[in-house]
Design a protein around this motif. Structure first.
Motif, mmCIF file in Angstrom:
data_model
loop_
_atom_site.group_PDB
_atom_site.id
_atom_site.type_symbol
_atom_site.label_atom_id
_atom_site.label_comp_id
_atom_site.label_asym_id
_atom_site.label_seq_id
_atom_site.Cartn_x
_atom_site.Cartn_y
_atom_site.Cartn_z
ATOM 1 N N GLN A 1 0.820 -1.201 0.000
ATOM 2 C CA GLN A 1 0.000 0.000 0.000
ATOM 3 C C GLN A 1 0.859 1.259 0.000
ATOM 4 O OE1 GLN A 1 -2.747 0.793 3.385
ATOM 5 N NE2 GLN A 1 -4.325 0.332 1.878
ATOM 6 N N LEU A 2 1.979 1.199 0.741
ATOM 7 C CA LEU A 2 2.881 2.346 0.775
ATOM 8 C C LEU A 2 3.456 2.635 -0.610
ATOM 9 C CD1 LEU A 2 4.412 4.435 2.517
ATOM 10 C CD2 LEU A 2 6.180 2.727 2.842
ATOM 11 N N LEU A 3 3.806 1.558 -1.333
ATOM 12 C CA LEU A 3 4.355 1.721 -2.679
ATOM 13 C C LEU A 3 3.305 2.272 -3.627
ATOM 14 C CD1 LEU A 3 6.487 -1.527 -2.983
ATOM 15 C CD2 LEU A 3 7.319 0.823 -3.072
ATOM 16 N N MET A 4 2.063 1.853 -3.425
ATOM 17 C CA MET A 4 1.015 2.273 -4.353
ATOM 18 C C MET A 4 0.528 3.675 -4.058
ATOM 19 S SD MET A 4 -1.127 -1.271 -4.713
ATOM 20 C CE MET A 4 -2.631 -0.402 -5.027
ATOM 21 N N LYS A 5 0.353 3.984 -2.765
ATOM 22 C CA LYS A 5 -0.293 5.242 -2.437
ATOM 23 C C LYS A 5 0.688 6.326 -1.989
ATOM 24 C CE LYS A 5 -4.661 3.654 -2.558
ATOM 25 N NZ LYS A 5 -5.491 3.112 -1.500
ATOM 26 N N GLY A 6 1.951 5.943 -1.713
ATOM 27 C CA GLY A 6 2.903 6.925 -1.222
ATOM 28 C C GLY A 6 2.704 7.199 0.259
ATOM 29 N N ALA A 7 3.564 8.086 0.804
ATOM 30 C CA ALA A 7 3.518 8.364 2.233
ATOM 31 C C ALA A 7 2.566 9.516 2.510
ATOM 32 C CB ALA A 7 4.919 8.694 2.738
ATOM 33 N N ASN A 8 1.322 9.179 2.829
ATOM 34 C CA ASN A 8 0.373 10.228 3.223
ATOM 35 C C ASN A 8 -0.098 9.977 4.652
ATOM 36 O OD1 ASN A 8 -1.696 8.210 3.122
ATOM 37 N ND2 ASN A 8 -1.817 8.525 0.900
ATOM 38 N N ILE A 9 -1.029 10.824 5.102
ATOM 39 C CA ILE A 9 -1.466 10.714 6.497
ATOM 40 C C ILE A 9 -1.993 9.312 6.790
ATOM 41 C CG2 ILE A 9 -2.968 11.688 8.259
ATOM 42 C CD1 ILE A 9 -1.476 13.921 7.474
ATOM 43 N N THR A 10 -2.759 8.763 5.869
ATOM 44 C CA THR A 10 -3.391 7.468 6.125
ATOM 45 C C THR A 10 -2.371 6.345 6.225
ATOM 46 O OG1 THR A 10 -5.281 8.235 4.862
ATOM 47 C CG2 THR A 10 -5.165 5.891 5.352
ATOM 48 N N THR A 11 -1.456 6.276 5.230
ATOM 49 C CA THR A 11 -0.467 5.196 5.278
ATOM 50 C C THR A 11 0.438 5.368 6.487
ATOM 51 O OG1 THR A 11 0.967 6.433 3.784
ATOM 52 C CG2 THR A 11 -0.458 4.773 2.801
ATOM 53 N N LEU A 12 0.745 6.610 6.844
ATOM 54 C CA LEU A 12 1.590 6.831 8.016
ATOM 55 C C LEU A 12 0.900 6.340 9.271
ATOM 56 C CD1 LEU A 12 4.186 7.964 9.137
ATOM 57 C CD2 LEU A 12 3.035 10.148 9.446
ATOM 58 N N LYS A 13 -0.404 6.623 9.388
ATOM 59 C CA LYS A 13 -1.144 6.176 10.565
ATOM 60 C C LYS A 13 -1.137 4.648 10.645
ATOM 61 C CE LYS A 13 -5.708 6.503 10.636
ATOM 62 N NZ LYS A 13 -7.010 7.209 10.617
#
Lengths: 115, 193
Positions: free
Chosen positions: B152-164
């Protein structure tokens, strides 16, 4: 979120926590392998090192003492630890006592009864 | 009216800490589970001479899991710094360390079972496999969870959601190492005395 490509904050915490944990992991291993300590001394060392490492990892890795929710975090962990301690120590104590006193009043059965 | 002194402090909290606190609460219940498994093990290990454990293997496992706890922290730092590439590298390293830990542990289980020390052989081993096996199951689940999050990190990048999500996952991963501290201390170290 900052846009630096290199992390700076918090790195020191992880490094310090890692090194401290390493120390408190290796010390009990050496204590057991070397055979230098008596059984009771070794148990005490092992458990103390484990407890210390528990707090090290909680503070440095899981950051429970940081952030706006720190007091709630610390309180939850402390409360759970106390309850768990009661469960573990209490169970071991009770079962050990049962084992120790179980045969005290038992009737001795004579397998070669004399009539 | 200033009669609202009784309102819960939670209303003033930054909402971003609530998912982490909720997950920490779950981890507390997990500590209870492991606590009872440890209590059971200690009771059933009384008056029983365990087989000779290979303490070198256990030390290796300990170092692997501890290092993976460190590297997952690094991975999280790089995610916070918006450096997805390096973060993923550290997540992969974490995953490999955890998988190696699991491999060594499964090898030990296989050795025990094939030598007649399986979970049905003696109460000691029933509780051993329950305790160490449950921890290993948690590690397995963590590896799977990590895989999904990294994708998911690779697909969506580092945003608030993936960081959480990654922050919460890292709490789980750190927790596994903390439980392992007590498992290796009580089962293997004290068992070797």
């Amino acid at each position: 979120m900052n846009n630096l490509s290199k992390p700076n904050n918090g790195l020191k915490q992880y490094i310090v926590g890692f090194i401290l944990s390493l120390i408190f992991s290796v010390v009990p291993f050496l204590g057991v392998i070397s055979g230098y300590f008596s059984v009771i001394a070794a148990i005490i060392i092992i458990l103390i090192c484990a407890t210390i490492q528990f707090f090290i990892q909680m503070v440095f890795f899981m950051h429970i003492t940081e952030g706006g929710n720190a007091k709630w975090n610390v309180f939850s962990v402390l409360f759970t630890s106390i309850i768990t301690l009661v469960i573990v120590v209490g169970s071991v104590w009770i079962m050990y006592s049962l084992d120790h006193f179980a045969g005290y009043h038992s009737t001795k059965v004579d397998i070669h009864p004399k009539h | 009216m200033k009669n609202n002194h009784l309102h819960m402090e939670h209303n003033d909290h930054n909402d971003s800490v609530m998912p982490q606190f909720g997950f920490l609460t779950y981890l507390m219940t997990d500590i209870m589970i492991f606590g009872t498994l440890i209590a059971t093990f200690i009771v059933l290990s009384n008056n029983f001479l365990p087989p000779k454990f290979n303490l070198n293997d256990i030390l290796l496992e300990t170092i692997l899991l501890l290092t993976s706890s460190f590297t997952v922290g690094l991975a999280l730092l790089y995610t916070k710094a918006n450096n997805v590439k390096v973060a993923v590298v550290w997540f992969i390293i974490t995953w490999l360390l955890g998988a190696t830990f699991l491999y060594i542990e499964l090898k030990e289980f296989a050795w025990l079972i094939s030598n007649g020390f399986g979970p049905s052989s003696h109460a000691y081993f029933s509780s051993f496999f329950a305790l160490v096996g449950t921890h290993g199951l948690h590690v397995t689940f963590g590896l799977l969870w990590m895989l999904v999050l990294v994708i998911q990190l690779l697909m969506k990048g580092a945003n608030i959601t993936t960081l959480k999500k990654l922050t919460i996952f890292s709490l789980f991963w750190h927790f596994l190492d903390i439980v392992w501290i007590f498992v290796f201390s009580i089962v293997y170290l004290i068992g070797a005395l």
